[in-house]
Motif scaffolding. Structure first.
Motif, PDB file in Angstrom:
ATOM      1  N   UNK A 183       0.830  -1.206   0.000  1.00 19.64           N
ATOM      2  CA  UNK A 183       0.000   0.000   0.000  1.00 19.64           C
ATOM      3  C   UNK A 183       0.863   1.255   0.000  1.00 19.64           C
ATOM      4  N   UNK A 184       1.953   1.203   0.764  1.00 22.07           N
ATOM      5  CA  UNK A 184       2.832   2.366   0.846  1.00 22.07           C
ATOM      6  C   UNK A 184       3.520   2.627  -0.486  1.00 22.07           C
ATOM      7  N   UNK A 185       3.957   1.561  -1.160  1.00 20.65           N
ATOM      8  CA  UNK A 185       4.599   1.707  -2.474  1.00 20.65           C
ATOM      9  C   UNK A 185       3.584   2.189  -3.507  1.00 20.65           C
ATOM     10  N   UNK A 186       2.385   1.626  -3.474  1.00 19.85           N
ATOM     11  CA  UNK A 186       1.355   2.050  -4.424  1.00 19.85           C
ATOM     12  C   UNK A 186       1.044   3.537  -4.265  1.00 19.85           C
ATOM     13  N   UNK A 187       0.966   3.995  -3.034  1.00 19.08           N
ATOM     14  CA  UNK A 187       0.702   5.417  -2.782  1.00 19.08           C
ATOM     15  C   UNK A 187       1.842   6.274  -3.303  1.00 19.08           C
ATOM     16  N   UNK A 188       3.069   5.869  -3.026  1.00 23.37           N
ATOM     17  CA  UNK A 188       4.241   6.615  -3.477  1.00 23.37           C
ATOM     18  C   UNK A 188       4.321   6.661  -4.993  1.00 23.37           C
TER      19      UNK A 188
END
Length: 204
Positions: free
Chosen positions: A142-147
């Motif tokens: 989720x953090x990578x997708x947001x970034x």
């Protein structure tokens, strides 16, 4: 490029990255997008000895279709692709200089490395810091997708870089540029440094 050619190219790049010390042991992973899924390097696989026939083929939600079991970080690649539909390849390494920068306490989390060179700006651009998660933690997806919605590359805190591009060659070139710029960034710390201006970076 056919799937066979993509597998061979992944093997060639993996060996090159390993032989030049940009990845060690079984660390790091590569992937390429297919029309109905991805090819990704297997778990516990040394990129320096990557057998094209053993590369994992996954469907679009991560189910293994063929090859060895995939990297435990394959979910990171799938999350990246969901956020950046134009990118066709992703490279994630634990390369020394980039990991060192990812451990610093005083960097800007919105853009870890300033615009030191034109080629860094063109190949990498803005580089946000993704918060730390343990290896294999799916919250990292989720953090990578947001970034990835705002940048093609990111630095995972206390972990390493991840970046995508229009093809595997370009993704590898981008992560190589990132690693060299991370080295420059650390070499220049504490020295009066002239970075590119916002206008110069925008023009690139």
């Amino acid at each position: 490029m056919s799937e066979r050619e993509l597998r061979q190219r992944m093997s060639e790049h993996g060996r090159s990255l390993y032989e030049r010390g940009l990845t060690a042991g079984s660390s790091g992973n590569l992937s390429v997008r297919l029309p109905d899924g991805i090819l990704v390097t297997p778990t516990n696989c040394c990129l320096g000895r990557l057998d094209p026939d053993e590369i994992s083929r996954l469907d679009s939600v991560g189910n293994l279709l063929s090859g060895k079991p995939p990297s435990k970080e394959s979910f990171l690649h799938l999350a990246y692709y969901r956020s950046r539909s134009n990118e066709q390849a992703v490279v994630h390494l634990h390369s020394t200089w980039s990991v060192a920068v990812s451990c610093l306490a005083d960097v800007d989390p919105e853009n870890v490395i300033p615009p030191i060179t034109a080629y860094f700006v063109m190949r990498v651009g803005k580089l946000p810091l993704v918060p730390y998660f343990p290896p294999g933690d799916e919250q990292l997806a989720d953090a990578v997708a947001k970034s990835a919605r705002s940048s093609r590359g990111a630095l995972l805190a206390n972990h390493g870089p991840v970046i995508g591009a229009a093809d595997l060659d370009q993704a590898v070139y981008a992560i190589e540029e990132l690693e060299e710029t991370a080295k420059l960034f650390l070499m220049l710390r504490g020295l009066p440094t002239r970075y590119l201006t916002a206008e110069q970076a925008a023009n690139l």
